[in-house]
Design a protein around this motif. Sequence first.
Motif, PDB file in Angstrom:
ATOM      1  N   GLY A   1      52.370  38.601  46.002  1.00  0.00           N
ATOM      2  CA  GLY A   1      51.317  37.693  46.419  1.00  0.00           C
ATOM      3  C   GLY A   1      50.554  37.217  45.203  1.00  0.00           C
ATOM      4  N   ARG A   2      49.338  36.728  45.438  1.00  0.00           N
ATOM      5  CA  ARG A   2      48.602  36.145  44.331  1.00  0.00           C
ATOM      6  C   ARG A   2      47.116  36.464  44.472  1.00  0.00           C
ATOM      7  NH1 ARG A   2      49.369  31.273  41.396  1.00  0.00           N
ATOM      8  NH2 ARG A   2      51.111  30.701  42.709  1.00  0.00           N
ATOM      9  N   VAL A   3      46.522  36.835  43.354  1.00  0.00           N
ATOM     10  CA  VAL A   3      45.071  37.034  43.330  1.00  0.00           C
ATOM     11  C   VAL A   3      44.506  36.057  42.316  1.00  0.00           C
ATOM     12  CG1 VAL A   3      43.200  38.674  42.949  1.00  0.00           C
ATOM     13  CG2 VAL A   3      45.414  39.493  43.759  1.00  0.00           C
ATOM     14  N   THR A   4      43.562  35.235  42.736  1.00  0.00           N
ATOM     15  CA  THR A   4      42.917  34.350  41.766  1.00  0.00           C
ATOM     16  C   THR A   4      41.423  34.607  41.763  1.00  0.00           C
ATOM     17  OG1 THR A   4      42.923  32.664  43.476  1.00  0.00           O
ATOM     18  CG2 THR A   4      44.564  32.445  41.750  1.00  0.00           C
ATOM     19  N   VAL A   5      40.870  34.626  40.578  1.00  0.00           N
ATOM     20  CA  VAL A   5      39.433  34.824  40.404  1.00  0.00           C
ATOM     21  C   VAL A   5      38.909  33.642  39.612  1.00  0.00           C
ATOM     22  CG1 VAL A   5      37.658  36.343  39.529  1.00  0.00           C
ATOM     23  CG2 VAL A   5      39.827  37.286  40.284  1.00  0.00           C
ATOM     24  N   ALA A   6      37.999  32.917  40.197  1.00  0.00           N
ATOM     25  CA  ALA A   6      37.444  31.720  39.562  1.00  0.00           C
ATOM     26  C   ALA A   6      38.566  30.817  39.061  1.00  0.00           C
ATOM     27  CB  ALA A   6      36.512  32.092  38.410  1.00  0.00           C
ATOM     28  N   GLY A   7      39.608  30.723  39.874  1.00  0.00           N
ATOM     29  CA  GLY A   7      40.712  29.840  39.526  1.00  0.00           C
ATOM     30  C   GLY A   7      41.714  30.438  38.560  1.00  0.00           C
ATOM     31  N   ARG A   8      41.461  31.643  38.050  1.00  0.00           N
ATOM     32  CA  ARG A   8      42.427  32.234  37.129  1.00  0.00           C
ATOM     33  C   ARG A   8      43.326  33.202  37.884  1.00  0.00           C
ATOM     34  NH1 ARG A   8      38.880  33.928  31.903  1.00  0.00           N
ATOM     35  NH2 ARG A   8      37.434  32.173  32.016  1.00  0.00           N
ATOM     36  N   ASP A   9      44.602  33.064  37.662  1.00  0.00           N
ATOM     37  CA  ASP A   9      45.577  33.918  38.335  1.00  0.00           C
ATOM     38  C   ASP A   9      45.682  35.229  37.565  1.00  0.00           C
ATOM     39  OD1 ASP A   9      47.717  35.071  39.523  1.00  0.00           O
ATOM     40  OD2 ASP A   9      48.919  33.228  39.609  1.00  0.00           O
ATOM     41  N   THR A  10      45.517  36.348  38.270  1.00  0.00           N
ATOM     42  CA  THR A  10      45.574  37.626  37.545  1.00  0.00           C
ATOM     43  C   THR A  10      46.990  37.935  37.084  1.00  0.00           C
ATOM     44  OG1 THR A  10      45.946  38.867  39.567  1.00  0.00           O
ATOM     45  CG2 THR A  10      43.678  38.620  38.851  1.00  0.00           C
TER      46      THR A  10
END
Lengths: 563, 461
Positions: A63-72
């Motif tokens: 899956g995908r985790v993004t924080v403030a538009g940044r992909d971890t």
Amino acid sequence: MIRFEDVSVTYDGAAEPTVRGVDFEVPEGELVLLVGPSGVGKSTVLGAVSGLVPHFTGGTLRGRVTVAGRDTRTHKPRELADVVGTVGQDPLSHFVTDTVEDELAYGMESLGLAPDVMRRRVEETLDLLGLAALRDRPIATLSGGQQQRVAIGSVLTPHPRVLVLDEPTSALDPAAAEEVLAVLQRLVHDLGTTVLMAEHRLERVIQYADQVVLLPSPGAAPLLGTPSEVMAVSPVYPPVVGLGRLADWSPLPLTVRDARRRAGALREGLAEVAGDTAPRADSAVIPPSPSRPHSTSRLSRLLRRATPTAPAPAQTAVIESLAVRRGRVEALRRVDLTAAPGEAIALMGRNGAGKSTLLGALVGLVEPAAGSVRVGGAVPHRTAPRELIRRVGLVPQEPRDLLYADTVTAECAAADHDAGAEPGTCRALVSELLPGIADDTHPRDLSEGQRLALALAVVLTARPPLLLLDEPTRGLDYAAKARLVTVLRGLAAEGHAIVLATHDVELAADLAHRVVILADGEIVADGPTAEVVVASPSFAPQVTKVLAPQPWLTVAQVRNALS
Amino acid sequence: MGTMTNSDGERTAGAGVGTGADAGTSAGAGSERNKAAARERPARWGRASASTAAAATVGNRPAGRGGSPLPERSRELGGAWAQPAAPGAVPTGRPLRRRTRTPQATRSNALHPGAWWIWALGLGTAASRTTNPLLLALLVGVAGYVVAARRTEAPWARSYGAFVKLAAAVLGIRLGFAVFLGSPIPGTHVIVTLPEVPLPHWAQGIRIGGRITAEGLVFALYDGLKLATLLICVGAANALANPARLLKSLPGALYEAGVAVVVALTFAPSLIADVQRLRAARRLRGRPDRGLRGLLHVGLPVLEGALERSVALAAAMDARGYGRTAQVPPAVRRTTAVLTLGGLLGVCAGTYGLLTAEGGSYGLPVLLAGLAAALGGLWLGGRRSLRTRYRPDLWGTRAWLVAGSGVAVAALMIVAASYDPVALRPGVVPLVAPALPLGPAAAILLGLLPAFVAPIPKEPS
């Protein structure tokens, strides 16, 4: 601000994903609380936000985790350091430098901010968190609440847009916890910081949450909703919600204030049930006794029955005008305390008030500077350890300290040997306290609650008449806490005297017959739980606050009274 | 969020939370109000206009809680050791005295830890030049006095006692050797004769027991005293200089090594706490907690705990941006590697040249070139690091005075040693009472200067 898209995390060597189907979004400027029983993967979800999962811990994240538009996936934790601030469970393992001011600056130094910007932000943060007076202090000399505030401050200075906190108040006394929560509240309201926080002690934090993410069980998909929606279905809930569920209030109250507004009818009902034994006069009678009374009449009968045996039981432990010094600091002064068989005593007070020292004195780890300590007639610090464990046992704050062996079986065999008990004694206790645990489990692989039970079994193998517990509920969820309470009640009924040092007012209300409050090494209150606790605003459990002036302490008492 | 963080007119201390709009307005109003004030002292503030306005705003604010920002700021900008403007200070009177009076130590005027080390190493160099017990005792006294006068309450300051004990132990061991293994010093004043252990012929030259002469003992005492004084000087530097700050002064390329040392320094106390906790836990299990066995058994759990803590710390440091590096062009990277490696090779070759007989001509130039190349490599390597430094210790006049006093003591002793070697090395054969040479003694007393010029540590609260 934080977006999880169908995330599942599988650690190396694990057959099943630790979390699965995590799919939610945390909008900017909200305080979102992550709740669930122990071991459902709360820390994993938090770690995924800062990128520590999987970059640091290993394992596979789908899956995908993004924080403030940044992909971890493409950003390592250090490259997220300017948008995410992470504070772990133990603030001490978070600190890189030795003084408060340097610690606040450390993150900004790593990011390469200009010196004048750093200076300005450090000054701001010192004021924001009320740390200005501590700026030059070595971190090791701070109290728990202060350390937690420094840890939060140290991740705040780079002005992250997201703050991730793992159990920020678990180790703190009620006052220090409120200090920390007030700071978080201020960050959310004034700076628009997004906060994602996991916490077991829901009674402290639920009222601050904008949204709650519930992880109901390991591997189950999370549930997102407003606090009152989620609390209606959550397996973990604070006492005030328990009371609301009991009384069928809808929407559920989350704060004591909300509950009090609705509680008029309930109070009247309870007053009727309580009947002739007026609550106020009754206050000393209410403390939960080992066998839970189902009605007040049965309770009074029980009390009458108990009176003849009560008169002069040989005291298990007697402390007389005890004083303990640590260097120049008087850790305890003129402390008098007795513990009778079958009595559960809760020691409360802020961090550093001398609770652990008092327990240490009872178990002979601390030598008195004046006064006397006698446990079953022996002087603890002069008694050989082998002898002493038959008289008094202590489960330390970190139960793991007691465990040395590689497997549960080996640990039990060693405990039998240490205590001179018959082989199999300890193992029988473990099976009783912790059903269904495999023989070859490594103690480190146990959950917090299981480890506590194992340590308790090890201590109980020698059958000490006096049992001491230091902060037993740190890191336990409500279910584990309830099991612990049942076990301890049983022990008290068998005639063990129990003394526990705790910050957990709900635990004290549930279990203790007597509460002793320490402040600055002196006893400032000592009396039946209901009396002491009702009189104190910070040590009163939520049910007491809601139903005051009637001295009810726990939801279970109320339920029993109503049924 | 972003607008708030870097908006120009942020409030400084005492302002509580400044939201973007709030900070903006306050700065705007402040710059209106304080234009005149800002014009009056532009040279002193020496800042971009926006932050000048912000600073002036702060200046006009009544002193906030917990240390008013104004004195701090003015100190920072005004120089490393400018006077703290005490609020209640009387403005008239003896201005020179007021200006030169030793200030109380704060973060801003803290003496550079390097200055303490230079001072202490100067005293150590002086100690290595003499065996005169009177001069050595004077050196110990000077170091001890300065430590007593300027030591803080910090944990590292307590190490002085440990160093003094170590020095005493060294002296004791040196004397013990002289007693039991004999001394090569020929002497006539026999104090006592120990029974001599007969040794086989291949062990000739070694003696156990035998005659003990006063000359041998006195020689050992002088020699041991010299070592002990050196140790005490190092201990003084340890007690006076903050090790973490010293490491912060390292060049950027060595920063990571510095952090490792700082982390190790903070880990040691927690390791000791772990040992104590686990020994207590052994007692709770009914096992003896004293003795070597008790200590050995907690070894594994302590290591386990230390490992876990390091992993947690590593995670925290990673999440806080440790190890972020700047993009450096490949050419620069290669140059760095070539310079550093070549420089180190040059240093090796140069040293070899200096030490061998034939290499006298090329030794020194190669060594210097190698050194320069290595330093260049370090400097270039520092460009990879993004780091900035928060409130670095500045090298001010007081640091010059402290370091200078140490250097002066060392230099004067070296001069004295070549000028009057007999006074600095009193003979032991024949046995004579050492005399105190006045010149060197006066030189050593220069080392007391730090006790008067270094900022006074704060009273523990």
